[in-house]
Write a protein that holds these residues in place. Structure first.
Motif, short mmCIF file in Angstrom:
data_model
loop_
_atom_site.label_atom_id
_atom_site.label_comp_id
_atom_site.label_asym_id
_atom_site.label_seq_id
_atom_site.Cartn_x
_atom_site.Cartn_y
_atom_site.Cartn_z
N LEU A 1 5.30 3.96 2.13
CA LEU A 1 5.16 2.66 1.47
C LEU A 1 5.19 1.56 2.52
O LEU A 1 6.12 1.48 3.32
CB LEU A 1 6.29 2.45 0.46
N GLN A 2 4.15 0.72 2.52
CA GLN A 2 4.09 -0.40 3.45
C GLN A 2 3.89 -1.69 2.66
O GLN A 2 3.03 -1.76 1.79
CB GLN A 2 2.94 -0.22 4.44
N THR A 3 4.70 -2.68 2.94
CA THR A 3 4.59 -3.97 2.25
C THR A 3 4.47 -5.08 3.28
O THR A 3 4.87 -4.94 4.44
CB THR A 3 5.81 -4.24 1.37
N ASP A 4 3.91 -6.17 2.84
CA ASP A 4 3.80 -7.37 3.67
C ASP A 4 4.75 -8.42 3.09
O ASP A 4 4.34 -9.33 2.39
CB ASP A 4 2.36 -7.91 3.67
N THR B 1 0.85 -1.18 0.00
CA THR B 1 0.00 0.00 0.00
C THR B 1 0.89 1.24 0.00
O THR B 1 1.92 1.26 0.66
CB THR B 1 -0.92 0.03 1.24
N MET B 2 0.46 2.25 -0.74
CA MET B 2 1.24 3.47 -0.83
C MET B 2 0.31 4.66 -0.60
O MET B 2 -0.69 4.82 -1.29
CB MET B 2 1.92 3.58 -2.21
N ASN B 3 0.65 5.48 0.37
CA ASN B 3 -0.13 6.65 0.71
C ASN B 3 0.74 7.90 0.60
O ASN B 3 1.94 7.85 0.88
CB ASN B 3 -0.68 6.55 2.13
N THR B 4 0.13 9.01 0.23
CA THR B 4 0.87 10.26 0.22
C THR B 4 0.77 10.88 1.60
O THR B 4 -0.31 11.01 2.17
CB THR B 4 0.31 11.24 -0.83
N VAL B 5 1.91 11.24 2.15
CA VAL B 5 1.95 11.81 3.49
C VAL B 5 1.95 13.32 3.43
O VAL B 5 1.23 13.99 4.16
CB VAL B 5 3.22 11.32 4.23
N LYS B 6 2.74 13.87 2.51
CA LYS B 6 2.90 15.31 2.45
C LYS B 6 3.01 15.75 0.99
O LYS B 6 3.78 15.18 0.23
CB LYS B 6 4.17 15.69 3.22
#
Length: 77
Positions: free
Chosen positions: A70-73, A40-45
C-alpha cells in the motif's frame, strides 16, 4: 442576593454556551478540508494452501494468503 442554585445555573449555562461556540468553531475550521489522498494498492505475493477445515467437515479447503503493498501520498504537517 441570588441563591446558590441560581448562581450554579448561571455558571453552567455560560459554560455550556462557551463549549457550544468552541465546538461550532472547530466544525467550521475543518468542514472545508479535503481529506482524500491518492493511494495505490498492489498485490505482492499470492499463496493458496490446501488445509483441513475442522469446523465443518473432514474435507480440505483452500486458504488464500495475500500480501499487499500500500502506497499513499499523504502530506504530514
Amino acid at each position: 442576593m441570588h441563591s446558590v442554585l441560581t448562581r450554579g445555573n448561571a455558571i453552567l449555562a455560560y459554560t455550556l454556551s462557551v463549549l457550544a461556540a468552541l465546538t461550532f468553531c472547530c466544525f467550521i475550521s475543518t468542514v472545508f478540508i479535503d481529506y482524500r489522498a491518492k493511494a495505490t494498492m498492489n498485490t505482492v505475493k499470492v499463496v493458496v494452501k490446501n488445509v483441513p477445515d475442522y469446523s465443518a467437515s473432514r474435507e480440505k479447503n483452500d486458504l488464500g494468503f495475500l500480501t499487499f503493498d500500500l502506497q499513499t501520498d499523504i502530506l504530514l504537517f
